[in-house]
Design an enzyme around this catalytic site. Structure first.
Site, PDB file in Angstrom:
ATOM      1  CE  LYS A   9      -3.708  -2.580   2.306  1.00  0.00           C
ATOM      2  NZ  LYS A   9      -4.619  -2.674   3.490  1.00  0.00           N
ATOM      3  CE1 TYR A  49      -9.100  -3.687   0.628  1.00  0.00           C
ATOM      4  CE2 TYR A  49      -8.304  -1.669  -0.382  1.00  0.00           C
ATOM      5  CZ  TYR A  49      -8.061  -2.821   0.354  1.00  0.00           C
ATOM      6  OH  TYR A  49      -6.788  -3.100   0.812  1.00  0.00           O
ATOM      7  CG  PHE A  57     -13.220   1.466   7.507  1.00  0.00           C
ATOM      8  CD1 PHE A  57     -12.662   0.881   6.372  1.00  0.00           C
ATOM      9  CD2 PHE A  57     -13.893   0.642   8.411  1.00  0.00           C
ATOM     10  CE1 PHE A  57     -12.761  -0.481   6.125  1.00  0.00           C
ATOM     11  CE2 PHE A  57     -14.006  -0.734   8.177  1.00  0.00           C
ATOM     12  CZ  PHE A  57     -13.442  -1.298   7.023  1.00  0.00           C
ATOM     13  NE  ARG A  85      -6.215 -12.895   4.626  1.00  0.00           N
ATOM     14  CZ  ARG A  85      -6.994 -11.822   4.766  1.00  0.00           C
ATOM     15  NH1 ARG A  85      -6.877 -10.783   3.934  1.00  0.00           N
ATOM     16  NH2 ARG A  85      -7.889 -11.764   5.730  1.00  0.00           N
ATOM     17  CB  THR A  91      -7.146  -6.610   9.731  1.00  0.00           C
ATOM     18  OG1 THR A  91      -7.580  -7.748   8.978  1.00  0.00           O
ATOM     19  CG2 THR A  91      -7.565  -5.328   9.012  1.00  0.00           C
ATOM     20  NE  ARG A 102      -2.016  -6.003   7.036  1.00  0.00           N
ATOM     21  CZ  ARG A 102      -3.157  -6.531   6.602  1.00  0.00           C
ATOM     22  NH1 ARG A 102      -3.772  -7.472   7.314  1.00  0.00           N
ATOM     23  NH2 ARG A 102      -3.687  -6.139   5.458  1.00  0.00           N
ATOM     24  CG  ASN A 112      -3.443  -2.730   7.009  1.00  0.00           C
ATOM     25  OD1 ASN A 112      -3.357  -2.221   5.893  1.00  0.00           O
ATOM     26  ND2 ASN A 112      -4.473  -3.464   7.378  1.00  0.00           N
ATOM     27  CG  HIS A 115      -4.737  -6.514  -0.546  1.00  0.00           C
ATOM     28  ND1 HIS A 115      -5.957  -6.752   0.043  1.00  0.00           N
ATOM     29  CD2 HIS A 115      -4.715  -7.273  -1.677  1.00  0.00           C
ATOM     30  CE1 HIS A 115      -6.641  -7.612  -0.709  1.00  0.00           C
ATOM     31  NE2 HIS A 115      -5.909  -7.942  -1.760  1.00  0.00           N
ATOM     32  CD  GLU A 126      -8.320  -9.243  -4.136  1.00  0.00           C
ATOM     33  OE1 GLU A 126      -7.137  -9.496  -3.820  1.00  0.00           O
ATOM     34  OE2 GLU A 126      -9.255  -9.199  -3.307  1.00  0.00           O
TER      35      GLU A 126
END
Ligand code: GTP
Ligand code: MG
Length: 149
Positions: A9, A49, A57, A85, A91, A102, A112, A115, A126
């Site tokens: 990100k 998303y 948010f 993951r 998260t 993270r 964070n 993704h 995706e």
């Protein structure tokens, strides 16, 4: 074979964590099939998303993801979705285990750094969303026999 979409990100790019984050997936032993630096348009962030559209948010999330370039990656391998993951961690970075990206490199859910797709179906969806056909590359790593029996 299973594929996942991983994205560094804008905070990860701005903080100079690109090499560090790519390294963790590279060293794990998955196969990189797509990689680019990219300024994400608002419409793409919203599509990516879309399941979170109704969340309070959501506007902040879209602003965050479009606030600077991201690094888009496609990774392939048996079990890559769940494993990515795990490498990424929870998260909320304060709840993420040390040793995860993270857990080691972030403190807030809204910053964070990375993704990862949450299912093989979303991995496919995706990768199709973020990459054009000619941008993906199938290849055989020289290490193949030492990674996969
Ligand atoms: P991704 O891999 O980015 O999809 O994260 P995730 O699967 O761990 O979480 P989820 O899909 O539920 O949320 C997507 C992203 O929205 C998160 O990674 C955060 O960047 C952001 N997000 C989720 N919940 C919150 C929240 O409560 N506050 C804020 N500011 N951002 C949130
Ligand atoms: Mg998610």
């Amino acid at each position: 074979v299973e594929e996942t979409y991983v994205m560094i990100k804008p905070d990860g790019v701005q903080r100079g964590l690109v090499g560090e984050i790519i390294s963790r997936f590279e060293r794990k032993g998955f196969r990189l099939t797509g990689l680019k630096l990219f300024q994400c348009p608002t419409e793409l962030a919203e599509e990516h998303y879309k399941d979170l559209q109704s969340k309070p948010f959501f506007p902040k999330l879209i602003k965050y993801i479009t606030s600077g370039p991201v690094v888009c990656m496609a990774w392939e391998g048996v079990g890559v979705v769940a494993s990515a993951r795990k490498l990424i961690g929870s998260t909320n970075p304060l709840q993420a285990e040390p040793g995860t990206i993270r857990g080691d490199l972030a403190v807030q859910t809204g910053r964070n750094v990375v993704h990862g797709s949450d299912s093989p179906e979303n991995g496919q969806r995706e990768i199709a969303l973020w990459f054009k056909e000619g941008e993906l590359c199938q290849w055989t790593p020289a290490q193949a026999p030492w990674l996969w029996e």
